[in-house]
Each structure stands twice: as structure tokens, then as C-alpha cells.
Scaffold this motif. Structure first.
Motif, PDB file in Angstrom:
ATOM      1  N   ASN A  25       0.842  -1.290  -0.015  1.00 26.10           N
ATOM      2  CA  ASN A  25      -0.119   0.007  -0.172  1.00 26.10           C
ATOM      3  C   ASN A  25       0.751   1.133   0.149  1.00 26.10           C
ATOM      4  N   ALA A  26       2.003   1.252   0.691  1.00 31.36           N
ATOM      5  CA  ALA A  26       2.840   2.392   0.750  1.00 31.36           C
ATOM      6  C   ALA A  26       3.472   2.751  -0.655  1.00 31.36           C
ATOM      7  N   VAL A  27       3.863   1.465  -1.293  1.00 32.73           N
ATOM      8  CA  VAL A  27       4.436   1.748  -2.567  1.00 32.73           C
ATOM      9  C   VAL A  27       3.364   2.428  -3.578  1.00 32.73           C
ATOM     10  N   ARG A  28       2.332   1.750  -3.443  1.00 36.95           N
ATOM     11  CA  ARG A  28       0.909   2.109  -4.235  1.00 36.95           C
ATOM     12  C   ARG A  28       0.743   3.842  -4.014  1.00 36.95           C
ATOM     13  N   LEU A  29       0.836   4.371  -2.739  1.00 35.26           N
ATOM     14  CA  LEU A  29       0.560   5.348  -2.655  1.00 35.26           C
ATOM     15  C   LEU A  29       1.576   6.431  -3.124  1.00 35.26           C
ATOM     16  N   GLY A  30       3.011   5.848  -2.805  1.00 35.90           N
ATOM     17  CA  GLY A  30       4.192   6.502  -3.427  1.00 35.90           C
ATOM     18  C   GLY A  30       4.143   6.890  -4.955  1.00 35.90           C
ATOM     19  N   LEU A  31       3.857   5.629  -5.558  1.00 33.79           N
ATOM     20  CA  LEU A  31       3.938   5.644  -7.218  1.00 33.79           C
ATOM     21  C   LEU A  31       2.747   6.698  -7.493  1.00 33.79           C
ATOM     22  N   ARG A  32       1.627   6.714  -6.939  1.00 34.76           N
ATOM     23  CA  ARG A  32       0.632   7.831  -7.146  1.00 34.76           C
ATOM     24  C   ARG A  32       1.153   8.867  -7.006  1.00 34.76           C
ATOM     25  N   TRP A  33       1.704   9.158  -6.036  1.00 33.31           N
ATOM     26  CA  TRP A  33       2.229  10.637  -5.926  1.00 33.31           C
ATOM     27  C   TRP A  33       3.178  10.911  -6.824  1.00 33.31           C
ATOM     28  N   LEU A  34       4.228  10.121  -7.159  1.00 31.09           N
ATOM     29  CA  LEU A  34       5.071  10.580  -8.146  1.00 31.09           C
ATOM     30  C   LEU A  34       4.234  10.749  -9.579  1.00 31.09           C
ATOM     31  N   ALA A  35       3.491   9.938  -9.829  1.00 32.07           N
ATOM     32  CA  ALA A  35       2.784  10.094 -11.313  1.00 32.07           C
ATOM     33  C   ALA A  35       2.119  11.335 -11.301  1.00 32.07           C
ATOM     34  N   ARG A  36       1.485  12.057 -10.080  1.00 28.10           N
ATOM     35  CA  ARG A  36       0.581  13.198 -10.450  1.00 28.10           C
ATOM     36  C   ARG A  36       1.826  14.591 -10.277  1.00 28.10           C
ATOM     37  N   HIS A  37       2.911  14.199 -10.202  1.00 24.69           N
ATOM     38  CA  HIS A  37       3.819  15.334  -9.967  1.00 24.69           C
ATOM     39  C   HIS A  37       4.897  15.519 -11.049  1.00 24.69           C
ATOM     40  N   GLN A  38       4.443  14.443 -12.272  1.00 29.90           N
ATOM     41  CA  GLN A  38       5.619  14.390 -13.150  1.00 29.90           C
ATOM     42  C   GLN A  38       5.134  16.051 -14.189  1.00 29.90           C
ATOM     43  N   GLU A  39       6.067  16.314 -14.853  1.00 26.87           N
ATOM     44  CA  GLU A  39       5.991  17.601 -15.822  1.00 26.87           C
ATOM     45  C   GLU A  39       5.489  16.942 -17.047  1.00 26.87           C
TER      46      GLU A  39
END
Length: 593
Positions: A25-39
Motif C-alpha cells: 500500500n505504501a508503494v502504491r501511494l508513493g507511485l501515485r504521488w510521483l505520477a501526479r507530480h510529473q512534468e
């Protein structure tokens, strides 16, 4: 190498190595955070990622300090983001985040110099961390290529490897940039090793001399205590700490060196004394960092067993508690109050911690996958390089447990080239390998007194393997340095002295030597020769107690206080004194060997 990243294999790996629903779940939340902050252009911006924060939510803080803003690090952070997505089985061709990875790949390829293969700016002042940027980007793209077998990525990776090869310093390490500085940097070197490892997995050949020089460098900065030196020049010359121990341990594992040798065990113990604990990250007294955790997590995963369980338990405990929840920050980790936390910021902290929690399925344990082809590289160096590098390569081969390395050393120990034969035999002797005995005995016939001296010193730890007569004979050597070494070895072995002095008169020397021969005859007396149709077999050895259990095959074939010599084939191994009998099993005290 990547077969645990998806499907049933991933679930099995999570269960086997200590992951669970919480870590996933921590990995899932982390990847989601990365995805929405991509340029939009595909990169991740160290300073400007928060312009992509959720509308109406407070902006995510970057955590970086203003004085680092004029330093290029977006390529490295984009590479780390790609690695985090790839470990969760996302590539530019498949996966939930396929589009994010594809855009990142497009950006990374756009910043590669067509001529040199370098990723990022050629301005060494702006791109001060050039080799960090380049190594991590190469690592990421090579991993995607190895995962997907995308042929269009191969030329890009080949050029990138070429830049790494050309940027290697004369010491065998890498520095911050490709400039010839005379400075070595173990931290930067660790990223290049990871890049070369993934490039090899993608099918790109790594020049043998590059691998040899890398192995030579890591050996040169690794101390017998397990500590690893960071650099020889500013910043932080001579610094040692757990972070560099982790880099050294994981780099050596990727190069194929065993992770259960004496130095590796000391390094493991150092890491276990510095388990992950969030509160240490901001402490001025601590040398802990998330970067240290990243390298140590890969290293301890390769070590396995209880050491891995202990490390993983501490890692999961601290990372799950400190991952942010709620708002746009959800899924990220705050950057620590230390140099790299303030330089890499929230992106750096978050990508590395996602990778830490993906360790269970990110790679197979190296026992089940290919290392870098270091043994092949060392053999080629022996056969094609100058004498100094050839000898160093022979010495490095002795560190491998692989039978190819062993067989090659045995072959070289029988070479007609006396120096090569000597060095190979010495390398075998360092391993207490019986294959060194005959080549070293031949070296005792050398006209060079220092060759004879070195051969005796190398044989000394194996004196119990029937070599006492060899050392007694060496007492007659005309050169005092050789005769004195033989006497020293005999006295330490037998714990007796017969007053031998190399400078004494010939008569006094002969008298002392005769006493040694008499001692040896008495020492050998009383050993029973076994008369049976089959050999009696050693079934257990307890070196900690000095005991051996052997089987006679039948009851009542011997009695206590009987003494026996032990052979492996035709080679004398040692001598035993029976202290207890239980049927066909006998417990014996080790008298020799």
C-alpha cells in the motif's frame, strides 16, 4: 533478474522475503504521488514539481535549500522515478503507469548527447553531479531495456556505457564529472556499478578492463575492518561511515564477490549496528541517510537470513510510520534535515523509499541471477595487460569462490612463467587451498632467496598438511632470511624450540636441525595404520572444540588412546587421538592439522 516483479511470482516473493499488504500500500501511494507530480515534458523537477499539486490543496514543500537551485539534478531524479515504476512492473510498453514511463523515457533520450553519450548538460559547473545524473539515467534506461527487450533502447545504452567507460578515473573509480581530477569517489562509483550491471542485463558488453579497474579500486578502498573510504580529496577526504560500507558491500556483490567472506561479514555487522531509524536522519552525530538505507537494503537482501530479517523489520517500521498521509503530500516522505535531503528534496526522499519497499520483488537474489562478468574480465586482464595489472588481477581472482576462478589460478600456478606461477600460488595460499602446496614447494628451488622466503611464509598456515619436513629441510637454507622464517614457522607450530640460529656455526645448526628431525620422528610415532578393506570415514568436524567424529564401519575395531593419521586421498591432513567410542562411531581429539 526481473521475473519476480509481477503476477504470482511477486506475491510469492512478498511472502518469502518479508513484504506484506502494508508495504504494498505504501508503494502504491508513493507511485501515485510521483505520477501526479510529473512534468508535461516527462521529467520530474526537483524544485518545480509542486506546480502539479492537486488543485485547491496546499502545495507540497520541496525541502531543498536555495543555494542548490543552480545545480542540475532533474535527470537523476527522473531516473530514480523510472526505477521506482519499473520495479512495480511498469515500463514504457506495459503497466498501469505505462504513459508516465514512456514520457520519462522520451525526456531522458532527448537530453543525451549524440556524440559522447552523456545525459545532461556538458557544463561541469551547472552539472556538478554529472556522473550521478548519468549513472542513474543509464541504470534506469538499461533496466527498462532488460525488462522489455526493446531494441530501440540498445544504441542509447551503448553510448551511455561508452561515456561511463571514458569517464573512469585512473584509480578505477569515478568522480563527480568526467574531468580527470585525480579524485576518487566511492559513492559515485556505486551508481556506475549498478548502471553497468543493468546494461549487461540489457545485452550490452562491458569492457573487461573497466570491470577489472572497478574491482581493483573497490579492493583498494576496503579496509580489513570492513570500513570503506569515501574519497581521497575534498569534500570529506578519508571519511568512513556505514553509507560507504553499504556501497562497497552491494558493489562487490554485483561484481560477483562472495558475500560471506570475512570482510563481508564484518561489513554486515557494521550495517546491523546502524539499523534504519528516522530520528537519526537529522542528527549531526549520525552518518545515516536514506541513500545509506537504499544501498544497505539491497546489500542485506543479498546477504539474506537473519541479517535480512533484522534489517527489514527496522526498515519497514520506520518507513511506514513516516510516509505522509492526507492531502497532496500523501504517499511522499519528507526530506531529512541533512545534505542530500536538502539537495535532492522530497523527490529524492520519496523515490528512494519507494525503491526500498519494492526490494522483495525488485530483483532475484544474486545467487539465482547473473553477476557482472568480473571473472572473465580478470582472466582477460591477466592475459592481455601489463605485468602489474596481470598480477593484481590474479590476486583479485583469489577472492572468488567460483570454480572457474579456482581452476584458472591452479593452471597459472603451473605456468612456465615463474612470477605468474608464484603469484597464482600465493593467491591460492591466501585461501588455504591445498592446490597451492606443490607450486609453492617448487618455488623453494628458486635461486632467489626472497622467492623462497615468500613461498615459506605462504605455506606456513598449511604446515599441518604434512609440510613439517619441508620446513625442517628449509632450516639448511644458506640464506638467513629463509632459514629464520622456517624456524619461526616450526616453533609456532610445535610450541617448542631447539635453539636454532641461522648465524650459528655449521655444527650448531646441524645439531639443532637433527633435534627437529628427532622431534618429528617422535611426533609421528604411534600412529596406527588401518588394515581394512575400506577406509574409515570422518563424519563430523567440530573445530570450535577440536574434535572429530569418525566411523570405523563396525563395532570394537579400535580403543581409546589409539592415535590415527588422517588423509584426503594421498595428502596427509592431520592426526587424531581417540577419546570416546560409541559402537562404530569414535570421538577423537585433534592432535595436529
Amino acid at each position: 533478474l526481473f521475473s519476480n516483479r509481477g503476477g504470482p511470482a511477486k506475491e510469492a516473493a512478498l511472502g518469502k522475503y518479508g513484504g506484506d499488504a502494508r508495504t504494498e500500500n505504501a508503494v502504491r501511494l508513493g507511485l501515485r504521488w510521483l505520477a501526479r507530480h510529473q512534468e508535461v515534458d516527462g521529467r520530474w523537477s526537483r524544485a518545480g514539481f509542486n506546480r502539479n499539486c492537486l488543485a485547491g490543496a496546499p502545495k507540497c514543500s520541496s525541502g531543498i535549500i536555495p543555494e542548490t537551485l543552480n545545480t542540475e539534478l532533474d535527470p537523476a531524479l527522473t531516473g530514480l522515478s523510472v526505477l521506482a515504476f519499473a520495479a512495480a512492473n511498469n515500463s514504457h510498453r506495459h503497466g498501469t503507469y505505462k504513459d508516465n514511463v514512456a514520457r520519462a523515457v522520451k525526456y531522458l533520450r532527448s537530453i543525451q548527447d549524440e556524440r559522447t553519450g552523456r545525459f545532461g548538460s556538458a557544463d561541469r559547473q551547472f552539472n556538478y553531479y554529472m556522473m550521478y545524473n548519468h549513472g542513474i539515467v543509464t541504470f534506469a534506461l538499461a533496466e527498462l531495456c532488460a525488462m522489455t527487450r526493446d531494441p530501440t533502447l540498445v544504441p542509447c545504452i551503448e553510448k551511455a556505457v561508452g561515456f561511463i567507460v571514458n569517464a573512469q578515473q585512473f584509480s578505477g573509480s569515478w568522480d563527480y564529472t568526467d574531468a580527470r581530477t585525480g579524485r576518487y569517489d566511492t559513492s559515485v562509483t556505486g551508481w556506475q556499478v549498478m548502471a553497468l550491471k543493468s546494461a549487461q542485463a540489457a545485452g550490452v558488453e562491458i569492457p573487461p578492463f573497466t570491470l577489472y579497474m572497478t574491482a581493483k579500486f573497490l579492493d583498494s578502498v576496503t579496509l580489513g575492518t570492513g570500513e570503506v573510504i569515501y574519497s581521497n580529496k575534498f569534500p570529506a577526504p578519508g571519511r568512513r561511515g556505514q553509507g560507504m560500507v553499504a556501497v562497497g558491500l552491494v558493489s562487490n556483490a554485483f561484481l560477483g564477490f562472495p558475500t560471506d567472506g570475512d570482510v563481508a561479514r564484518r561489513q554486515t555487522a557494521i550495517l546491523l549496528r546502524h539499523l534504519p531509524e528516522w530520528q537519526k536522519l537529522g542528527s549531526k552525530e549520525s552518518m545515516d541517510s536514506i541513500y545509506y538505507w537504499y544501498n544497505a537494503t539491497i546489500a542485506m537482501f543479498q546477504i539474506g537470513g537473519k541479517a535480512w530479517e533484522t534489517w527489514n523489520s527496522a526498515l519497514v517500521k520506520t518507513l511506514l510510520v513516516h510516509q505522509r498521509r492526507g492531502g497532496c503530500l500523501e504517499g511522499s516522505w519528507d526530506p531529512p534535515d541533512n545534505f542530500w535531503g536538502q539537495t535532492g528534496g522530497r523527490l529524492y526522499s520519496t523515490t528512494l523509499n519507494i525503491l526500498n519497499l519494492e526490494i522483495y520483488y525488485r530483483y532475484l537474489p544474486l545467487l539465482d541471477s547473473d553477476h557482472l562478468k568480473t571473472i572473465d574480465a580478470l582472466v582477460k586482464t591477466v592475459e592481455s595487460s601489463d605485468r602489474a595489472n596481470s598480477i593484481q588481477a590474479l590476486r583479485l581472482l583469489a577472492r572468488f569462490e567460483d570454480m572457474r576462478a579456482h581452476d584458472y589460478l591452479v593452471k597459472m600456478s603451473q605456468s612456465s612463467d615463474a612470477q605468474w606461477a608464484m603469484e597464482a600460488a600465493l593467491a591460492l595460499a591466501d585461501r588455504r587451498d591445498a592446490a597451492a602446496i606443490e607450486p609453492l614447494r617448487k618455488q623453494l628451488q628458486s635461486p632467489d632467496q626472497f622467492v623462497r622466503y615468500r613461498a615459506l611464509r605462504a605455506l606456513q598456515p598449511m604446515i599441518g598438511q604434512g609440510l613439517v619436513p619441508v620446513f625442517i629441510q628449509a632450516l639448511s637454507d644458506e640464506k638467513p632470511v629463509v632459514a629464520r622464517q622456517a624456524d619461526l614457522a616450526l616453533r609456532q607450530y610445535a610450541n617448542v624450540s631447539f635453539g636454532f640460529e641461522p648465524e650459528a656455526s655449521p655444527a650448531e645448526r646441524r645439531e639443532a636441525i637433527n633435534k627437529w628431525w628427532q622431534w618429528w620422528e617422535q611426533h609421528q610415532k604411534g600412529a596406527v595404520e588401518i588394515k581394512s578393506t575400506s577406509p574409515w570415514l570422518v563424519v563430523r568436524v567440530r573445530p570450535d572444540k577440536g574434535l572429530v567424529v569418525f566411523s570405523t564401519g563396525e563395532d570394537r575395531l579400535t580403543e581409546t588412546a589409539k592415535k590415527y593419521n588422517v588423509y584426503r586421498g594421498e595428502t596427509y591432513v592431520g592426526r587424531l587421538d581417540v577419546v570416546k567410542i560409541d559402537g562404530e562411531l569414535c570421538v577423537a581429539q585433534v592432535l595436529d592439522g
